[in-house]
Design an enzyme around this catalytic site. Structure first.
Site, PDB file in Angstrom:
ATOM      1  N   ARG A   1      -9.263   1.255   8.987  1.00 38.81           N
ATOM      2  CA  ARG A   1      -8.597  -0.354   9.756  1.00 38.81           C
ATOM      3  C   ARG A   1      -9.798  -0.625  10.189  1.00 38.81           C
ATOM      4  NH1 ARG A   1      -2.961   0.498   8.989  1.00 38.81           N
ATOM      5  NH2 ARG A   1      -1.785  -1.376   9.646  1.00 38.81           N
ATOM      6  N   ARG A  33      -0.525  -8.718  14.024  1.00 42.38           N
ATOM      7  CA  ARG A  33      -0.519  -7.654  12.829  1.00 42.38           C
ATOM      8  C   ARG A  33      -1.658  -8.062  11.648  1.00 42.38           C
ATOM      9  NH1 ARG A  33       4.398  -5.200  10.309  1.00 42.38           N
ATOM     10  NH2 ARG A  33       3.051  -3.413   9.122  1.00 42.38           N
ATOM     11  N   ARG A  90      11.478  -2.113  10.828  1.00 43.30           N
ATOM     12  CA  ARG A  90      10.528  -1.702  11.959  1.00 43.30           C
ATOM     13  C   ARG A  90      10.717  -2.454  12.650  1.00 43.30           C
ATOM     14  NH1 ARG A  90       5.247  -0.040   8.391  1.00 43.30           N
ATOM     15  NH2 ARG A  90       4.076  -1.020   9.821  1.00 43.30           N
ATOM     16  N   ARG A 108      11.405  -6.069   4.915  1.00 46.03           N
ATOM     17  CA  ARG A 108      11.259  -4.648   4.864  1.00 46.03           C
ATOM     18  C   ARG A 108      12.050  -3.995   5.355  1.00 46.03           C
ATOM     19  NH1 ARG A 108       5.411  -1.920   5.324  1.00 46.03           N
ATOM     20  NH2 ARG A 108       5.701  -2.966   7.026  1.00 46.03           N
ATOM     21  N   LYS A 115       1.299  -1.166  -0.135  1.00 46.94           N
ATOM     22  CA  LYS A 115      -0.172   0.109   0.026  1.00 46.94           C
ATOM     23  C   LYS A 115       1.111   1.009  -0.165  1.00 46.94           C
ATOM     24  CE  LYS A 115      -2.123  -0.726   4.009  1.00 46.94           C
ATOM     25  NZ  LYS A 115      -1.185  -1.945   4.538  1.00 46.94           N
TER      26      LYS A 115
HETATM   27  P1  AMP Z   1       1.226   1.288   9.580  1.00 46.01           P
HETATM   28  O1  AMP Z   1       2.368   1.450   9.210  1.00 46.01           O
HETATM   29  O2  AMP Z   1      -0.134   1.289   8.018  1.00 46.01           O
HETATM   30  O3  AMP Z   1       2.134  -1.201   8.527  1.00 46.01           O
HETATM   31  O4  AMP Z   1       0.622   0.614  10.533  1.00 46.01           O
HETATM   32  C1  AMP Z   1       1.945   1.055  11.853  1.00 46.01           C
HETATM   33  C2  AMP Z   1       0.985  -0.036  13.288  1.00 46.01           C
HETATM   34  O5  AMP Z   1       0.396   1.741  13.470  1.00 46.01           O
HETATM   35  C3  AMP Z   1      -0.319  -0.941  12.685  1.00 46.01           C
HETATM   36  O6  AMP Z   1       0.606  -2.089  13.185  1.00 46.01           O
HETATM   37  C4  AMP Z   1      -1.160   0.156  14.258  1.00 46.01           C
HETATM   38  O7  AMP Z   1      -0.599  -0.699  15.462  1.00 46.01           O
HETATM   39  C5  AMP Z   1      -1.116   1.760  13.754  1.00 46.01           C
HETATM   40  N1  AMP Z   1      -1.976   2.083  13.387  1.00 46.01           N
HETATM   41  C6  AMP Z   1      -1.916   2.192  11.954  1.00 46.01           C
HETATM   42  N2  AMP Z   1      -2.841   2.939  11.810  1.00 46.01           N
HETATM   43  C7  AMP Z   1      -4.073   2.616  12.630  1.00 46.01           C
HETATM   44  C8  AMP Z   1      -5.358   2.428  12.076  1.00 46.01           C
HETATM   45  N3  AMP Z   1      -6.003   2.554  11.288  1.00 46.01           N
HETATM   46  N4  AMP Z   1      -5.850   1.767  13.654  1.00 46.01           N
HETATM   47  C9  AMP Z   1      -5.326   1.714  14.471  1.00 46.01           C
HETATM   48  N5  AMP Z   1      -4.045   1.982  14.389  1.00 46.01           N
HETATM   49  C10 AMP Z   1      -3.002   1.882  13.206  1.00 46.01           C
END
Ligand code: AMP
Length: 218
Positions: free
Chosen positions: A88, A170, A159, A127, A13
């Site tokens: 989400r 996740r 990360r 990654r 994404k």
């Molecule tokens: P991402 O970079 O999109 O993979 O997000 C990393 C982490 O941030 C996720 O595993 C969640 O813990 C948190 N996070 C990101 N976006 C959201 C969201 N819309 N709602 C809740 N937690 C989020």
């Protein structure tokens, strides 16, 4: 265009959203990146979010929704935006619709990027992210053995939540809370599905085709 990029962690994404943001000249809003920036600068929001992110859980809806509404009210979002990683949960999706409607705006399209579970896990564990410019690389695809970002010279890091012990949580959160959004947006006739490919440029070409956008080289 007001867009959402859906898809499991590791689907691609962020990479596609970054490229599309450059092409269309509209902001790319990654909630994960906003949280990570807050964590690295030590804000109260960052301290709270870290407790959830480190375990692979979702940050509570009220916190996340408030943060996104504030971002979408900024001037640079008036001409369109790309949401990456938000919504989400169904509650976030409903809150987003309600907020946009109150502003006389709406989501135009939701792009679901699809990849097999085995590939998702492989992508996440391979990654590496640039700590400075945030570009994302894959050890299996890019020649980045010296751990330096080819674009800006910043340090490439893994990360914390891409470690194998957090990935399972996740994925579970994705299946339980986020997958239902596919039906939600199918019901609203906004969903387009795109296969994520080995070659990033192919995925991006698929995204452009699905949205009916002409690429820079077309
Ligand atoms: P991402 O970079 O999109 O993979 O997000 C990393 C982490 O941030 C996720 O595993 C969640 O813990 C948190 N996070 C990101 N976006 C959201 C969201 N819309 N709602 C809740 N937690 C989020």
């Amino acid at each position: 265009m007001n867009l959402i990029f859906l898809g499991a962690p590791g689907a691609g994404k962020g990479t596609a959203a970054t490229k599309l943001s450059g092409l269309l000249g509209i902001p790319h809003i990654s909630t994960g990146e906003i949280f990570r920036n807050n964590i690295s600068t030590g804000t109260e929001l960052g301290k709270l979010a870290e407790q959830y992110i480190s375990k692979g859980s979702l940050v509570p809806d009220d916190v996340t929704i408030g943060m996104v509404k504030a971002r979408l009210s900024e001037a640079d979002c008036a001409g369109g935006f790309i949401l990456d990683g938000f919504p989400r949960t169904l509650k976030q999706a409903a809150a987003l619709d309600e907020y946009l409607e109150s502003e006389g705006r709406k989501i135009d399209r939701v792009v679901d990027i699809v990849l097999s579970e085995a590939k998702l896990v492989e992508r996440l564990t391979n990654r590496r992210i640039c700590a400075v410019c945030k570009l994302s690389y894959n050890l299996k695809v890019h020649d980045i053995n010296d751990s330096v970002c080819p674009a800006c010279g910043g340090a490439l890091i893994m990360r914390d939540d891409d470690k194998e012990e957090v990935i399972a949580a996740r994925m579970a959160a994705y299946h339980k809370d986020t997958e239902p959004l596919i039906d939600y947006y199918v019901g609203k006739r906004k969903l387009v599905r795109v296969n994520s490919e080995e070659v990033v440029s192919d995925t991006f070409a698929n995204v452009l085709a699905a949205l009916g956008i002409k690429g820079a080289d077309q």
